[in-house]
Design a protein around this motif. Structure first.
Motif, PDB file in Angstrom:
ATOM      1  N   GLY A  31       0.989  -1.263  -0.002  1.00  0.00           N
ATOM      2  CA  GLY A  31       0.033  -0.114   0.007  1.00  0.00           C
ATOM      3  C   GLY A  31       0.930   1.338   0.182  1.00  0.00           C
ATOM      4  O   GLY A  31       1.837   1.501   0.556  1.00  0.00           O
ATOM      5  N   ARG A  32       0.281   2.423  -0.733  1.00  0.00           N
ATOM      6  CA  ARG A  32       1.280   3.365  -0.742  1.00  0.00           C
ATOM      7  C   ARG A  32       0.773   4.526   0.271  1.00  0.00           C
ATOM      8  O   ARG A  32      -0.550   4.787   0.558  1.00  0.00           O
ATOM      9  CB  ARG A  32       0.949   4.260  -2.147  1.00  0.00           C
ATOM     10  CG  ARG A  32       1.601   3.573  -3.240  1.00  0.00           C
ATOM     11  CD  ARG A  32       1.230   4.323  -4.654  1.00  0.00           C
ATOM     12  NE  ARG A  32       1.958   5.451  -4.601  1.00  0.00           N
ATOM     13  CZ  ARG A  32       1.818   6.311  -5.320  1.00  0.00           C
ATOM     14  NH1 ARG A  32       0.538   6.648  -6.327  1.00  0.00           N
ATOM     15  NH2 ARG A  32       2.589   7.355  -5.324  1.00  0.00           N
ATOM     16  N   PRO A  33       1.658   5.020   1.055  1.00  0.00           N
ATOM     17  CA  PRO A  33       1.188   5.876   2.134  1.00  0.00           C
ATOM     18  C   PRO A  33       0.440   7.197   1.536  1.00  0.00           C
ATOM     19  O   PRO A  33       1.262   7.855   0.616  1.00  0.00           O
ATOM     20  CB  PRO A  33       2.563   5.902   3.149  1.00  0.00           C
ATOM     21  CG  PRO A  33       3.409   5.039   2.594  1.00  0.00           C
ATOM     22  CD  PRO A  33       3.086   4.310   1.447  1.00  0.00           C
ATOM     23  N   GLU A  34      -0.352   7.540   2.346  1.00  0.00           N
ATOM     24  CA  GLU A  34      -1.265   8.642   1.699  1.00  0.00           C
ATOM     25  C   GLU A  34      -1.459   9.603   2.957  1.00  0.00           C
ATOM     26  O   GLU A  34      -1.232   9.396   4.096  1.00  0.00           O
ATOM     27  CB  GLU A  34      -2.485   8.341   1.156  1.00  0.00           C
ATOM     28  CG  GLU A  34      -3.462   7.778   2.379  1.00  0.00           C
ATOM     29  CD  GLU A  34      -4.883   7.330   1.566  1.00  0.00           C
ATOM     30  OE1 GLU A  34      -5.871   7.898   2.037  1.00  0.00           O
ATOM     31  OE2 GLU A  34      -4.912   6.716   0.754  1.00  0.00           O
ATOM     32  N   GLY A  53      -1.013   0.671   7.734  1.00  0.00           N
ATOM     33  CA  GLY A  53       0.107   1.065   7.890  1.00  0.00           C
ATOM     34  C   GLY A  53       0.066   2.697   8.384  1.00  0.00           C
ATOM     35  O   GLY A  53      -0.741   3.286   7.584  1.00  0.00           O
ATOM     36  N   VAL A  54       0.483   3.101   9.488  1.00  0.00           N
ATOM     37  CA  VAL A  54       0.432   4.374   9.894  1.00  0.00           C
ATOM     38  C   VAL A  54       1.760   4.954  10.550  1.00  0.00           C
ATOM     39  O   VAL A  54       2.765   3.888  10.899  1.00  0.00           O
ATOM     40  CB  VAL A  54      -0.361   4.465  11.216  1.00  0.00           C
ATOM     41  CG1 VAL A  54      -1.957   4.282  10.764  1.00  0.00           C
ATOM     42  CG2 VAL A  54      -0.029   3.625  12.491  1.00  0.00           C
ATOM     43  N   GLY A  55       2.074   6.092  10.362  1.00  0.00           N
ATOM     44  CA  GLY A  55       3.411   6.593  10.771  1.00  0.00           C
ATOM     45  C   GLY A  55       3.465   8.240  10.962  1.00  0.00           C
ATOM     46  O   GLY A  55       2.599   8.729  10.142  1.00  0.00           O
ATOM     47  N   GLY A  72      -2.309  13.176  -0.922  1.00  0.00           N
ATOM     48  CA  GLY A  72      -0.896  13.238  -1.476  1.00  0.00           C
ATOM     49  C   GLY A  72      -0.404  11.784  -1.295  1.00  0.00           C
ATOM     50  O   GLY A  72      -0.726  11.211  -0.141  1.00  0.00           O
ATOM     51  N   PHE A  73       0.490  11.203  -2.101  1.00  0.00           N
ATOM     52  CA  PHE A  73       0.934  10.004  -1.884  1.00  0.00           C
ATOM     53  C   PHE A  73       2.614   9.877  -1.531  1.00  0.00           C
ATOM     54  O   PHE A  73       3.180  10.698  -2.295  1.00  0.00           O
ATOM     55  CB  PHE A  73       0.969   8.935  -3.015  1.00  0.00           C
ATOM     56  CG  PHE A  73      -0.691   8.649  -2.981  1.00  0.00           C
ATOM     57  CD1 PHE A  73      -1.170   7.453  -2.238  1.00  0.00           C
ATOM     58  CD2 PHE A  73      -1.478   9.282  -4.019  1.00  0.00           C
ATOM     59  CE1 PHE A  73      -2.714   7.072  -2.345  1.00  0.00           C
ATOM     60  CE2 PHE A  73      -2.929   8.941  -4.026  1.00  0.00           C
ATOM     61  CZ  PHE A  73      -3.414   7.947  -3.363  1.00  0.00           C
ATOM     62  N   PRO A  94      -4.748  14.741   9.887  1.00  0.00           N
ATOM     63  CA  PRO A  94      -4.412  15.325   8.956  1.00  0.00           C
ATOM     64  C   PRO A  94      -2.963  16.037   8.915  1.00  0.00           C
ATOM     65  O   PRO A  94      -2.447  16.533   9.922  1.00  0.00           O
ATOM     66  CB  PRO A  94      -5.332  16.460   8.471  1.00  0.00           C
ATOM     67  CG  PRO A  94      -6.029  16.728   9.705  1.00  0.00           C
ATOM     68  CD  PRO A  94      -5.867  15.711  10.724  1.00  0.00           C
ATOM     69  N   SER A  95      -2.180  15.828   7.879  1.00  0.00           N
ATOM     70  CA  SER A  95      -0.838  16.629   7.904  1.00  0.00           C
ATOM     71  C   SER A  95       0.173  15.865   8.323  1.00  0.00           C
ATOM     72  O   SER A  95       1.271  15.845   7.977  1.00  0.00           O
ATOM     73  CB  SER A  95      -0.703  17.915   8.106  1.00  0.00           C
ATOM     74  OG  SER A  95      -1.718  18.661   7.550  1.00  0.00           O
ATOM     75  N   THR A  96       0.095  15.227   9.613  1.00  0.00           N
ATOM     76  CA  THR A  96       1.193  14.805  10.340  1.00  0.00           C
ATOM     77  C   THR A  96       1.056  12.958  10.478  1.00  0.00           C
ATOM     78  O   THR A  96       1.804  12.539  10.925  1.00  0.00           O
ATOM     79  CB  THR A  96       1.134  15.207  11.784  1.00  0.00           C
ATOM     80  OG1 THR A  96       0.006  15.010  12.630  1.00  0.00           O
ATOM     81  CG2 THR A  96       1.347  16.648  11.724  1.00  0.00           C
ATOM     82  N   CYS A  97       0.166  12.554   9.869  1.00  0.00           N
ATOM     83  CA  CYS A  97      -0.078  11.053   9.923  1.00  0.00           C
ATOM     84  C   CYS A  97      -0.103  10.419   8.580  1.00  0.00           C
ATOM     85  O   CYS A  97      -1.175  10.696   7.779  1.00  0.00           O
ATOM     86  CB  CYS A  97      -1.222  10.664  10.709  1.00  0.00           C
ATOM     87  SG  CYS A  97      -1.510   8.945  10.984  1.00  0.00           S
TER      88      CYS A  97
END
Length: 121
Positions: A31-34, A53-55, A72-73, A94-97
């Motif tokens: 999966g692509r992080p978004e 997946g979270v970060g 955004g990816f 939003p923005s930081t995760c």
């Protein structure tokens, strides 16, 4: 909730809405992080088990972002697995995760039914 048809449900116009959807689970790591800038995501699986997946994400990271779709990816965003089952949920800032939804470590190819609630920050 499990009987709602797929689609968008307005809760407060564009400020808060829910999307009931089905997805085929991808293998973990594919999966692509978004990221999003305008909306919190609240992810609730209704059937099936999902690994998201979270970060942490630095919003100053350069990259392409679609302002109209608020997404955004960022393939290089580091993520760790978060397992969700029906009855559990995740709130993604939003923005930081950064997050890569609809993945599975155990059952790729299975169908996941879920609700994503979007709330404008």
């Amino acid at each position: 909730l499990t009987k709602l048809p797929n689609g968008r449900y307005e809760l407060d116009g564009d400020d808060a809405f829910a999307m009931v959807q089905e997805a085929t689970l991808k293998p973990w790591g594919s999966g692509r992080p978004e990221v999003h800038r305008e909306y919190f995501d609240i992810q609730l699986p209704l059937s099936g088990e999902e690994t998201i997946g979270v970060g942490a994400f630095d919003p100053k990271t350069p990259g392409a972002f679609d302002e109209e779709k608020d997404i955004g990816f960022y393939d290089d965003a580091p993520i760790e697995p978060l397992h969700l089952r029906p009855g559990e949920f995740a709130i993604l800032h939003p923005s930081t995760c950064a997050h890569a939804p609809c993945c599975s470590e155990d059952a790729p190819g299975m169908t996941l039914r879920k609700i994503v609630i979007k709330i404008r920050k």
